[in-house]
Structure formats: structure tokens, C-alpha cells
Design an enzyme around this catalytic site. Structure first.
Site, PDB file in Angstrom:
ATOM      1  N   GLY A 144       0.845  -1.131   0.115  1.00 15.50           N
ATOM      2  CA  GLY A 144       0.095   0.132  -0.038  1.00 15.50           C
ATOM      3  C   GLY A 144       0.936   1.228   0.034  1.00 15.50           C
ATOM      4  O   GLY A 144       1.904   1.297  -0.846  1.00 15.50           O
ATOM      5  N   ARG A 175       6.011  -6.614   8.794  1.00 14.33           N
ATOM      6  CA  ARG A 175       5.927  -7.850   9.624  1.00 14.33           C
ATOM      7  C   ARG A 175       6.583  -8.934   8.668  1.00 14.33           C
ATOM      8  O   ARG A 175       6.735  -9.856   9.058  1.00 14.33           O
ATOM      9  CB  ARG A 175       4.499  -8.251   9.835  1.00 14.33           C
ATOM     10  CG  ARG A 175       3.960  -7.698  11.062  1.00 14.33           C
ATOM     11  CD  ARG A 175       2.451  -7.977  11.423  1.00 14.33           C
ATOM     12  NE  ARG A 175       1.594  -7.847  10.340  1.00 14.33           N
ATOM     13  CZ  ARG A 175       0.485  -8.360  10.106  1.00 14.33           C
ATOM     14  NH1 ARG A 175      -0.044  -9.530  11.151  1.00 14.33           N
ATOM     15  NH2 ARG A 175      -0.306  -8.160   9.232  1.00 14.33           N
ATOM     16  N   TYR A 215     -12.181   0.749  14.883  1.00 15.23           N
ATOM     17  CA  TYR A 215     -11.261   1.461  14.073  1.00 15.23           C
ATOM     18  C   TYR A 215     -11.199   2.994  14.104  1.00 15.23           C
ATOM     19  O   TYR A 215     -10.135   3.777  14.468  1.00 15.23           O
ATOM     20  CB  TYR A 215     -11.199   1.259  12.707  1.00 15.23           C
ATOM     21  CG  TYR A 215     -10.084   1.479  11.746  1.00 15.23           C
ATOM     22  CD1 TYR A 215      -9.010   1.380  11.710  1.00 15.23           C
ATOM     23  CD2 TYR A 215     -10.843   2.488  10.640  1.00 15.23           C
ATOM     24  CE1 TYR A 215      -8.094   1.558  10.552  1.00 15.23           C
ATOM     25  CE2 TYR A 215      -9.910   2.931   9.845  1.00 15.23           C
ATOM     26  CZ  TYR A 215      -8.641   2.751   9.736  1.00 15.23           C
ATOM     27  OH  TYR A 215      -7.519   2.977   8.801  1.00 15.23           O
TER      28      TYR A 215
END
Length: 225
Positions: free
Chosen positions: A12, A33, A146
Site C-alpha cells: 500500500g 511484518r 477502528y
């Protein structure tokens, strides 16, 4: 040229930013990650890489220390990493989901900002860019957890700006709208290209010395509010 630490760099916006800044000659430390994706990014750009899980607080604080050890100093921190496990009604979210979103979306950028301040204050310069989301400006059903974390980061970032500015450190809160990334299950070609958002972030690094962009919100044309 400035040294930049970018979190969430394996896909992204973060991936596009790592590519762009590397092309422009910045010293980039890319974090994520997925070690294989990081290694592919390193081969493509020559950037430095650090594998870290931002849900683990010890890895967050260790990330900044490792970045400094790799390149000597960090001039810019871009808190880009974020996640949303799913959309759901308030009565449906689990404790595990809440804790994970808190860890990645709020605690990690707060801890990294703290480490950046400690590092940047003695050099009387630096820049911290927090990639938040226009969700922090809205109240969308099924996005409660969120939204709460992003609104929390927005408030934190505003106070960070006030505490950092007397020390010559610039802080920007970015509120991008819909972006076509793998953050979503389905492709959204009507949304902004991650490369476009990366270009905006790169421009923030090249503003005149006598200017600070405190907040910046931008959306794709299909989003009107």
C-alpha cells in the site's frame, strides 16, 4: 539526504513511499511484518529493512533503536502502519480485535513518536508524519473500534505537534480518504492510487524550512464529504 523510517512498508502507501523516497535519494529504513516482502523491497530499492510486529510493544521500541543503529540517526518518522480486522456492529466486536487494533493503530505510533522525540530533541530538528485517515473525521456505522483508535491518534498527534514544535520538530497529521490498497478485500479503482498518497507525503519532506503543515486532509473525487 534525510534518513526516513517508514512503518507498514510492505504494501500500500508505505510500499509506494519507500519506493519513491529511495528513488529520490533518501536513506530509507522500511519496516513491516513480512520478512520476504521486506527482502524483495530491499533488493528493489537498496533500502534498509527491519522486520517487526507492531502489536508487540517491545518490538515497537526496539524498532526505532534498530533503525538508528542502522543509519546513525533518523530525521523523519512516518507512522503509516495500520489495520482494521473487519467491519462489525458494536455488539459484535471481540476483546481480541479491540486490543489488536489498539496496539497497532494507536499504541505503536504513540510509542514510536515518543522514541522519535527523545532522539530528535538533542539535534533540534526532525519530522513526524502520522498517517491517520478521514475515518477520524467521520462516524461510520460498523467502524467503531477502528474509528476510536484513529480519533485517538488524531488527538495524540495534535498534542505531539505542540510539544515538539518548540524543539524544531515538525509534526503533521495526515487524513487521506479512500485509497486502493490491499487494506480492502476488493479493488477500488475509483479510489486514490497509493503512489499518489506517497507523492503527497514526499512533498511534505520538501516544504520550505519556515513552513509546517499541521494537518492535511485529501480524498479521491468520488468522496464528497
Amino acid at each position: 539526504m534525510k534518513s526516513v523510517l517508514v512503518t507498514g512498508a510492505t504494501s500500500g502507501i508505505g510500499y509506494a513511499l519507500a519506493l519513491l523516497l529511495s528513488q529520490r535519494g533518501y536513506t530509507v529504513v522500511a519496516s513491516g511484518r513480512n520478512e520476504q516482502q521486506l527482502m524483495a523491497l530491499q533488493q528493489q530499492t537498496g533500502c534498509h529493512i527491519i522486520q517487526a510486529d507492531l502489536a508487540q510493544p517491545n518490538e515497537v521500541t526496539g524498532l526505532f533503536e534498530r533503525a538508528v543503529s542502522l543509519v546513525g540517526h533518523i530525521d523523519v518518522l512516518v507512522n503509516n502502519a495500520g489495520m482494521n480486522s473487519r467491519k462489525c456492529l458494536i455488539e459484535e466486536f471481540t476483546l481480541e480485535e479491540f486490543d489488536h487494533q489498539y496496539a497497532v493503530n494507536l499504541r505503536a505510533p504513540a510509542l514510536l513518536s515518543r522514541e522519535a522525540l527523545l532522539h530528535m530533541k538533542p539535534q533540534k530538528s526532525g519530522q513526524i508524519i502520522n498517517v491517520i485517515s478521514t475515518v477520524a473525521k467521520r462516524s461510520n456505522e460498523t467502524m467503531s473500534v477502528y474509528t476510536a483508535m484513529k480519533q485517538g491518534l488524531s488527538g495524540f498527534s495534535a498534542i505531539l505537534a505542540k510539544e515538539a514544535q518548540p524543539h524544531g520538530i515538525k509534526v503533521t497529521s495526515l487524513f487521506p480518504g479512500g485509497t486502493d490498497t490491499n487494506f480492502r478485500a476488493a479493488e477500488r479503482p475509483e479510489y486514490m492510487d497509493p503512489k499518489s498518497v506517497a507523492l503527497v507525503i514526499a512533498q511534505l519532506l520538501e516544504l520550505p524550512a519556515d513552513m509546517i503543515m499541521h494537518e492535511m486532509m485529501f480524498r479521491p473525487p468520488v468522496e464528497l464529504e
